[in-house]
Motif scaffolding. Structure first.
Motif, mmCIF file in Angstrom:
data_model
loop_
_atom_site.group_PDB
_atom_site.id
_atom_site.type_symbol
_atom_site.label_atom_id
_atom_site.label_comp_id
_atom_site.label_asym_id
_atom_site.label_seq_id
_atom_site.Cartn_x
_atom_site.Cartn_y
_atom_site.Cartn_z
ATOM 1 N N HIS A 184 0.806 -1.217 0.000
ATOM 2 C CA HIS A 184 0.000 0.000 0.000
ATOM 3 C C HIS A 184 0.846 1.277 0.000
ATOM 4 C CE1 HIS A 184 -3.715 2.144 1.913
ATOM 5 N NE2 HIS A 184 -3.228 2.773 0.870
ATOM 6 N N MET A 185 0.607 2.125 -1.028
ATOM 7 C CA MET A 185 1.253 3.440 -1.009
ATOM 8 C C MET A 185 0.246 4.517 -1.381
ATOM 9 S SD MET A 185 3.769 3.477 -4.257
ATOM 10 C CE MET A 185 3.386 4.542 -5.608
ATOM 11 N N TYR A 186 0.459 5.719 -0.896
ATOM 12 C CA TYR A 186 -0.516 6.780 -1.113
ATOM 13 C C TYR A 186 0.164 8.142 -1.151
ATOM 14 C CZ TYR A 186 0.007 6.704 3.962
ATOM 15 O OH TYR A 186 0.529 6.690 5.227
ATOM 16 N N TYR A 187 -0.440 9.049 -1.899
ATOM 17 C CA TYR A 187 0.093 10.404 -2.004
ATOM 18 C C TYR A 187 -1.002 11.319 -2.547
ATOM 19 C CZ TYR A 187 0.738 8.344 -6.638
ATOM 20 O OH TYR A 187 0.546 7.669 -7.813
ATOM 21 N N PRO A 188 -0.956 12.604 -2.202
ATOM 22 C CA PRO A 188 -1.976 13.518 -2.708
ATOM 23 C C PRO A 188 -1.773 13.783 -4.200
ATOM 24 C CG PRO A 188 -0.437 14.683 -1.267
ATOM 25 C CD PRO A 188 -0.037 13.257 -1.259
ATOM 26 N N ILE A 189 -2.853 13.773 -4.982
ATOM 27 C CA ILE A 189 -2.725 14.111 -6.402
ATOM 28 C C ILE A 189 -3.371 15.461 -6.702
ATOM 29 C CG2 ILE A 189 -2.415 11.876 -7.526
ATOM 30 C CD1 ILE A 189 -5.467 11.740 -7.784
#
Lengths: 332, 136
Positions: A171-176
């Motif tokens: 799982h990875m996440y970042y604001p777009i």
């Protein structure tokens, strides 16, 4: 390659990752603010989930919820990705780093080599930021650590693909998308309302009712489970309240810090008073932890000892019930 | 909690040379952050948990040596796992892993299965079969 990323230590991993990512994108949002808007505070007794051979008790919402709610409430869009293949997970991570984009990762704690051995348990909802790569070493900003650290690609793969409950699956996440300006007022009110609703929920294992239930159970444990198991369970309560493994304790203080900050932003002096009250409740939780630890250190099977700390929990539950009712009124 | 009350007890964090962050109020009642080196109640809780694990490991070891269980149970306890966690690491049903605790069943396991367990526990097949070769 290294992204110009500033590491700030935080008390809790998920708040810390969100706050650090926000700061990286030019918004000074503190850890308590993330926690409050994300409605991170909760109490839940989960008897059917055994962690380390004792029932789980959580003092905060499910992993990932804080970021999700925070993002929704301030109008940020986040991209989340999960992977079946470790090679794909690595590829996507590298692509983002090349584009100067630091990413948040959900990882398992057991194989985090930079943690002291004693802290390495099978807990899969830890969060950190990867902000660069130097040959085979990934540059890591782990919010609960004082300083930045590194992991080899093999070590990182291990923690990204840890197994068991909450398996991160890379799982990875970042604001777009981040709006040009973010306004916190409405988000704060929404966050507070949600926390009040959770803590006052008419469900036996959640919120104030959950605390009362655990208090009742503590009275029964020595007779029902025997001295050894009762002590083990009690230790688990304290560890879940205070330990790093579940993300660090002191949630009541973080919430109080949030209310203090929110009081200025909303220009609402009532919240400042309530912040003081929450600080006092936080102190009661600490007294409880202190007395509970004394009890199982002495290993005395005296039921009065258990009744005593159960009483303390009951007092806390009652105080929190009053507190959250007042808080609900204060933001109307 | 007041700033000056933030505990600075000796804890297991000290050996790792890192301090954790706490929120506390300063003289003016304003929230600030302070680093803490540890808190005794936490250390006690953690020590208790570690002691409990060590007991489990020791117990499993004895039972392996008495041929009452297979080395898999020993390694599982050693790695602080439970049946569910181990099962998901090796990708088998829980009941199958449990069956492999039986020394008779364990002795008939294929090389491939043994290798799977060995990989999860980060040991060689020889070490997996003979726990006295496991250096701890």
């Amino acid at each position: 390659m290294e992204i110009d990323f500033t590491h700030h230590q935080s008390a809790h991993c998920e708040n810390g990752v969100v706050s650090n990512l926000m700061k990286h994108h030019g918004f000074q949002v503190s850890e308590p603010m993330v926690f409050g808007i994300g409605s991170g505070l909760l109490f839940c007794y989960i008897p059917f989930l055994m962690v380390n051979h004792a029932p789980a008790i959580t003092y905060r919402v499910m992993p990932g919820f804080i970021f999700k709610r925070f993002a929704n409430r301030v109008g940020i869009k986040i991209k989340r990705e999960k992977f079946k293949q470790p090679s794909n997970a690595k590829k996507r991570l590298d692509e983002n780093l090349k584009k100067d984009n630091p990413v948040g990762l959900q990882v398992g704690v057991y194989n985090l080599v930079y943690f002291p051995d004693e802290y390495r348990f099978h807990f899969n909802a830890h969060n950190l930021v990867v902000y660069g790569k130097d040959k085979d070493n990934y540059l890591i900003s782990d919010p609960v650590m004082e300083h930045v650290t590194t992991l080899t690609s093999k070590e990182l793969e291990k923690v990204r693909f840890a197994k068991g409950a909450f398996a991160p699956k890379g799982h990875m996440y970042y604001p777009i998308y981040i709006p040009k300006e973010i306004t916190l007022e409405k988000a704060i009110v929404k966050g507070i309302k949600h926390t009040c609703r959770d803590m006052l929920a008419p469900i036996p294992i959640v919120g104030v009712k959950g605390i009362k239930m655990v208090s009742r159970l503590i009275r029964k444990w020595p007779n029902k489970k025997g001295n050894k198991v009762a002590n083990h369970y009690l230790g688990q309560i304290v560890r879940m309240q205070e330990e790093i493994g579940t993300g660090g304790g002191g949630f009541r203080y973080i919430f109080a810090a949030f209310l203090q900050e929110a009081s200025d932003i909303l220009n609402n002096p009532k919240l400042k008073e309530l912040s003081k009250e929450m600080t006092q409740i936080g102190d009661l939780w600490r007294d409880f932890a202190l007395d509970a630890s004394r009890l199982y250190k002495n290993r005395s099977g005296k039921t009065d000892g258990y009744n005593n700390i159960a009483d303390q929990l009951e007092i806390i539950a009652n105080k929190e019930e009053v507190f959250f009712k007042k808080l609900k009124k204060a933001i109307k | 909690m007041k700033k000056d009350d933030v505990p600075q007890d000796k804890g297991s964090l000290e050996s790792a040379d890192f301090k954790e962050l706490c929120y506390a109020v300063d003289e003016n009642g304003k929230y600030t952050t302070v680093n803490s080196s540890g808190w005794t109640p936490k250390t006690i809780a953690l020590d208790n948990a570690i002691e409990d694990i060590n007991e489990r490991v020791e117990n499993a070891k004895q039972r392996v040596l008495n041929n009452e269980t297979s080395p898999i149970e020993y390694y599982m306890e050693y790695h602080k796992m439970d049946l569910g966690i181990l099962a998901s690491y090796v990708g088998l049903w829980r009941w199958r892993v449990k069956r492999h605790f039986n020394p008779k069943v364990f002795n008939k396991l294929s090389q491939k299965k043994l290798q799977k367990y060995a990989d999860v526990f980060d040991v060689t097949i020889e070490q997996l079969k003979n726990i006295t070769l496991h250096g701890n």
